[in-house]
Design a protein around this motif. Structure first.
Motif, PDB file in Angstrom:
ATOM      1  N   THR A   1       0.980  -1.168   0.046  1.00  0.00           N
ATOM      2  CA  THR A   1       0.137  -0.080   0.062  1.00  0.00           C
ATOM      3  C   THR A   1       0.748   1.214   0.137  1.00  0.00           C
ATOM      4  OG1 THR A   1      -1.935   1.068   1.025  1.00  0.00           O
ATOM      5  CG2 THR A   1       0.028   0.433   2.573  1.00  0.00           C
ATOM      6  N   VAL A   2       0.480   2.504  -0.521  1.00  0.00           N
ATOM      7  CA  VAL A   2       1.398   3.415  -0.782  1.00  0.00           C
ATOM      8  C   VAL A   2       0.952   4.313   0.239  1.00  0.00           C
ATOM      9  CG1 VAL A   2       1.852   5.298  -2.208  1.00  0.00           C
ATOM     10  CG2 VAL A   2       1.569   3.150  -3.261  1.00  0.00           C
ATOM     11  N   ALA A   3       1.721   4.892   1.173  1.00  0.00           N
ATOM     12  CA  ALA A   3       1.438   5.880   2.171  1.00  0.00           C
ATOM     13  C   ALA A   3       1.552   7.144   1.867  1.00  0.00           C
ATOM     14  CB  ALA A   3       2.258   5.498   3.449  1.00  0.00           C
ATOM     15  N   HIS A   4       2.565   7.408   0.856  1.00  0.00           N
ATOM     16  CA  HIS A   4       2.763   8.818   0.246  1.00  0.00           C
ATOM     17  C   HIS A   4       3.533   8.549  -1.144  1.00  0.00           C
ATOM     18  CE1 HIS A   4       3.499  13.016   0.749  1.00  0.00           C
ATOM     19  NE2 HIS A   4       4.854  12.921  -0.029  1.00  0.00           N
ATOM     20  N   ARG A   5       2.967   9.310  -2.166  1.00  0.00           N
ATOM     21  CA  ARG A   5       3.445   9.364  -3.290  1.00  0.00           C
ATOM     22  C   ARG A   5       4.649  10.324  -3.589  1.00  0.00           C
ATOM     23  NH1 ARG A   5       0.729   6.485  -6.769  1.00  0.00           N
ATOM     24  NH2 ARG A   5      -1.772   5.941  -6.156  1.00  0.00           N
ATOM     25  N   GLY A   6       5.823   9.856  -4.131  1.00  0.00           N
ATOM     26  CA  GLY A   6       6.791  10.880  -4.360  1.00  0.00           C
ATOM     27  C   GLY A   6       8.023  10.235  -4.733  1.00  0.00           C
ATOM     28  N   THR A   7       9.138  10.841  -4.970  1.00  0.00           N
ATOM     29  CA  THR A   7      10.425  10.137  -5.521  1.00  0.00           C
ATOM     30  C   THR A   7      11.443  10.801  -4.661  1.00  0.00           C
ATOM     31  OG1 THR A   7      10.719  11.787  -7.342  1.00  0.00           O
ATOM     32  CG2 THR A   7       9.896   9.299  -7.622  1.00  0.00           C
ATOM     33  N   PRO A   8      12.570  10.173  -4.088  1.00  0.00           N
ATOM     34  CA  PRO A   8      12.803   8.790  -4.126  1.00  0.00           C
ATOM     35  C   PRO A   8      11.590   7.831  -3.269  1.00  0.00           C
ATOM     36  CG  PRO A   8      14.360   9.751  -2.852  1.00  0.00           C
ATOM     37  CD  PRO A   8      13.511  11.009  -3.562  1.00  0.00           C
ATOM     38  N   VAL A   9      11.775   6.751  -3.487  1.00  0.00           N
ATOM     39  CA  VAL A   9      10.643   5.939  -2.692  1.00  0.00           C
ATOM     40  C   VAL A   9      11.504   4.982  -1.857  1.00  0.00           C
ATOM     41  CG1 VAL A   9       9.089   4.046  -2.853  1.00  0.00           C
ATOM     42  CG2 VAL A   9       9.376   5.819  -4.924  1.00  0.00           C
ATOM     43  N   VAL A  10      10.841   4.937  -0.667  1.00  0.00           N
ATOM     44  CA  VAL A  10      11.451   4.109   0.578  1.00  0.00           C
ATOM     45  C   VAL A  10      10.282   2.965   0.743  1.00  0.00           C
ATOM     46  CG1 VAL A  10      12.104   3.884   2.840  1.00  0.00           C
ATOM     47  CG2 VAL A  10      12.706   6.066   1.745  1.00  0.00           C
ATOM     48  N   THR A  11      10.786   1.745   0.742  1.00  0.00           N
ATOM     49  CA  THR A  11       9.880   0.793   0.862  1.00  0.00           C
ATOM     50  C   THR A  11      10.246   0.041   2.364  1.00  0.00           C
ATOM     51  OG1 THR A  11       9.709   0.218  -1.338  1.00  0.00           O
ATOM     52  CG2 THR A  11       9.047  -1.491   0.264  1.00  0.00           C
ATOM     53  N   VAL A  12       9.172   0.025   2.979  1.00  0.00           N
ATOM     54  CA  VAL A  12       9.255  -0.407   4.364  1.00  0.00           C
ATOM     55  C   VAL A  12       8.505  -1.751   4.662  1.00  0.00           C
ATOM     56  CG1 VAL A  12       8.664  -0.253   6.896  1.00  0.00           C
ATOM     57  CG2 VAL A  12       9.246   1.858   5.384  1.00  0.00           C
ATOM     58  N   THR A  13       9.099  -3.127   4.894  1.00  0.00           N
ATOM     59  CA  THR A  13       8.772  -4.247   4.803  1.00  0.00           C
ATOM     60  C   THR A  13       8.405  -4.855   6.149  1.00  0.00           C
ATOM     61  OG1 THR A  13       9.733  -4.742   2.746  1.00  0.00           O
ATOM     62  CG2 THR A  13       8.743  -6.868   4.054  1.00  0.00           C
ATOM     63  N   GLY A  14       7.200  -5.419   6.597  1.00  0.00           N
ATOM     64  CA  GLY A  14       7.179  -6.085   7.793  1.00  0.00           C
ATOM     65  C   GLY A  14       5.783  -6.609   7.807  1.00  0.00           C
ATOM     66  N   GLU A  15       5.449  -7.280   9.057  1.00  0.00           N
ATOM     67  CA  GLU A  15       4.190  -7.745   9.428  1.00  0.00           C
ATOM     68  C   GLU A  15       2.982  -6.453   9.612  1.00  0.00           C
ATOM     69  OE1 GLU A  15       2.829 -10.444   9.256  1.00  0.00           O
ATOM     70  OE2 GLU A  15       4.715 -11.918   8.904  1.00  0.00           O
ATOM     71  N   PRO A  16       2.089  -6.663   9.290  1.00  0.00           N
ATOM     72  CA  PRO A  16       1.007  -5.480   9.407  1.00  0.00           C
ATOM     73  C   PRO A  16       1.092  -4.628  10.717  1.00  0.00           C
ATOM     74  CG  PRO A  16      -0.065  -7.154   8.445  1.00  0.00           C
ATOM     75  CD  PRO A  16       1.278  -7.691   8.746  1.00  0.00           C
ATOM     76  N   SER A  17       1.418  -5.628  11.826  1.00  0.00           N
ATOM     77  CA  SER A  17       1.478  -4.815  13.300  1.00  0.00           C
ATOM     78  C   SER A  17       2.486  -4.040  13.399  1.00  0.00           C
ATOM     79  CB  SER A  17       1.189  -6.173  13.964  1.00  0.00           C
ATOM     80  OG  SER A  17       2.509  -7.074  14.030  1.00  0.00           O
ATOM     81  N   GLU A  18       3.858  -4.371  12.673  1.00  0.00           N
ATOM     82  CA  GLU A  18       4.913  -3.526  12.675  1.00  0.00           C
ATOM     83  C   GLU A  18       5.099  -2.345  11.752  1.00  0.00           C
ATOM     84  OE1 GLU A  18       7.300  -4.315  15.027  1.00  0.00           O
ATOM     85  OE2 GLU A  18       6.176  -5.940  15.746  1.00  0.00           O
ATOM     86  N   LEU A  19       4.424  -2.678  10.648  1.00  0.00           N
ATOM     87  CA  LEU A  19       4.271  -1.420   9.644  1.00  0.00           C
ATOM     88  C   LEU A  19       3.380  -0.504  10.359  1.00  0.00           C
ATOM     89  CD1 LEU A  19       3.680  -3.610   6.430  1.00  0.00           C
ATOM     90  CD2 LEU A  19       5.588  -2.163   7.091  1.00  0.00           C
ATOM     91  N   LEU A  20       2.314  -0.659  11.052  1.00  0.00           N
ATOM     92  CA  LEU A  20       1.320   0.178  11.609  1.00  0.00           C
ATOM     93  C   LEU A  20       2.038   1.002  12.700  1.00  0.00           C
ATOM     94  CD1 LEU A  20      -1.713   0.910  11.836  1.00  0.00           C
ATOM     95  CD2 LEU A  20      -1.858  -0.957  13.689  1.00  0.00           C
ATOM     96  N   LEU A  21       3.075   0.529  13.506  1.00  0.00           N
ATOM     97  CA  LEU A  21       3.566   1.099  14.746  1.00  0.00           C
ATOM     98  C   LEU A  21       4.664   1.971  13.734  1.00  0.00           C
ATOM     99  CD1 LEU A  21       4.441  -1.763  17.168  1.00  0.00           C
ATOM    100  CD2 LEU A  21       2.868   0.241  17.456  1.00  0.00           C
ATOM    101  N   TYR A  22       5.364   1.778  12.745  1.00  0.00           N
ATOM    102  CA  TYR A  22       6.321   2.553  11.871  1.00  0.00           C
ATOM    103  C   TYR A  22       5.175   3.659  11.510  1.00  0.00           C
ATOM    104  CZ  TYR A  22       9.450   3.737   8.310  1.00  0.00           C
ATOM    105  OH  TYR A  22      10.698   4.513   7.811  1.00  0.00           O
ATOM    106  N   LEU A  23       4.326   3.415  10.774  1.00  0.00           N
ATOM    107  CA  LEU A  23       3.546   4.458  10.194  1.00  0.00           C
ATOM    108  C   LEU A  23       2.855   5.508  11.049  1.00  0.00           C
ATOM    109  CD1 LEU A  23       2.279   5.564   7.629  1.00  0.00           C
ATOM    110  CD2 LEU A  23       0.261   4.141   8.014  1.00  0.00           C
ATOM    111  N   TYR A  24       2.792   5.095  12.479  1.00  0.00           N
ATOM    112  CA  TYR A  24       2.003   5.879  13.429  1.00  0.00           C
ATOM    113  C   TYR A  24       3.226   6.442  14.548  1.00  0.00           C
ATOM    114  CZ  TYR A  24      -2.759   5.162  12.854  1.00  0.00           C
ATOM    115  OH  TYR A  24      -4.110   4.930  12.402  1.00  0.00           O
ATOM    116  N   GLY A  25       4.460   6.551  13.901  1.00  0.00           N
ATOM    117  CA  GLY A  25       5.457   7.386  14.133  1.00  0.00           C
ATOM    118  C   GLY A  25       6.409   6.701  15.420  1.00  0.00           C
ATOM    119  N   ARG A  26       6.143   5.468  15.476  1.00  0.00           N
ATOM    120  CA  ARG A  26       6.946   4.502  16.543  1.00  0.00           C
ATOM    121  C   ARG A  26       8.003   3.780  15.619  1.00  0.00           C
ATOM    122  NH1 ARG A  26       1.918   6.620  17.693  1.00  0.00           N
ATOM    123  NH2 ARG A  26       1.417   6.427  19.890  1.00  0.00           N
TER     124      ARG A  26
END
Length: 211
Positions: free
Chosen positions: A160-185
């Motif tokens: 899923t795309v959280a922000h469109r733009g370049t360059p692109v950073v891809t973060v990989t993990g279980e949803p529970s971990e991605l959620l914490l990353y996306l929420y500033g943790r």
């Protein structure tokens, strides 16, 4: 049948009770007492809770937080366990699930991962799917401040795309971990981060993710 939101609510209450009122959390500047007060204000003072997103109400929110934080800690824990007042929308199962599953999961981890001996929870696939589904709906909102393009990827390849733009950073993990990353943790999330090193450093500089 217990819902995910109710399960995480009770787990959060138990963790707050065990940790006591003066334990650290991942929320900058907040001890467990402050986090407990935040949860209660959000459910019992809608006139002040709007200050979480509206600067015009921030002083009202601060005052309500101070008032509830001054209450006996055991009272705050009980208010979290019993939930909102009788006619609050959160008492409707669908609204509770949509509004509180992520809220309580993230705050549960705010308490757990601030402790030195924490370990990653073994979450069942159904809950992981539920977190992914909810995160997809909020990814653009939570990632709107990112300084680079941001793609979130599950181990199975779903993205899923959280922000469109370049360059692109891809973060990989279980949803529970991605959620914490996306929420500033980001520092507490167990994820892999791929992309140009300068882009990654730019993404991690400052408070760009979350509300």
């Amino acid at each position: 049948m217990s819902t995910f939101a109710k399960r995480e609510r009770l787990l959060l209450a138990d963790l707050l009770e065990t940790a006591g009122p003066d334990a650290p959390t991942l929320c900058e500047g907040w001890l467990t007492r402050d986090l407990a007060a935040h949860v209660v204000v959000r459910e019992r003072r809608p006139d002040a809770a709007g200050g979480l997103v509206l600067k015009q109400l921030s002083s009202r929110l601060d005052k309500a937080m101070e008032e509830f934080a001054a209450k006996p800690y055991e009272e705050l824990i009980q208010l979290i366990r019993t939930g909102p007042p009788r006619f609050h929308p959160f008492n409707l199962k669908q609204i509770d699930e949509v509004s509180n599953t992520i809220e309580f999961y993230v705050h549960t981890e705010d308490v757990r991962r601030a402790q030195p001996d924490w370990s990653t929870r073994d979450l069942d696939p159904v809950f992981q799917d539920a977190l992914w589904s909810r995160m997809e709906r909020t990814a653009r909102l939570m990632g709107r401040g990112a300084a680079t393009g941001l793609v979130l990827r599950r181990p199975d390849g779903q993205t899923t795309v959280a922000h469109r733009g370049t360059p692109v950073v891809t973060v990989t993990g279980e949803p529970s971990e991605l959620l914490l990353y996306l929420y500033g943790r980001q520092a507490a999330a167990t994820v892999g981060v791929d992309g140009d090193p300068d882009a990654i450093a730019k993404l991690h500089a400052g408070k760009q993710l979350g509300i």
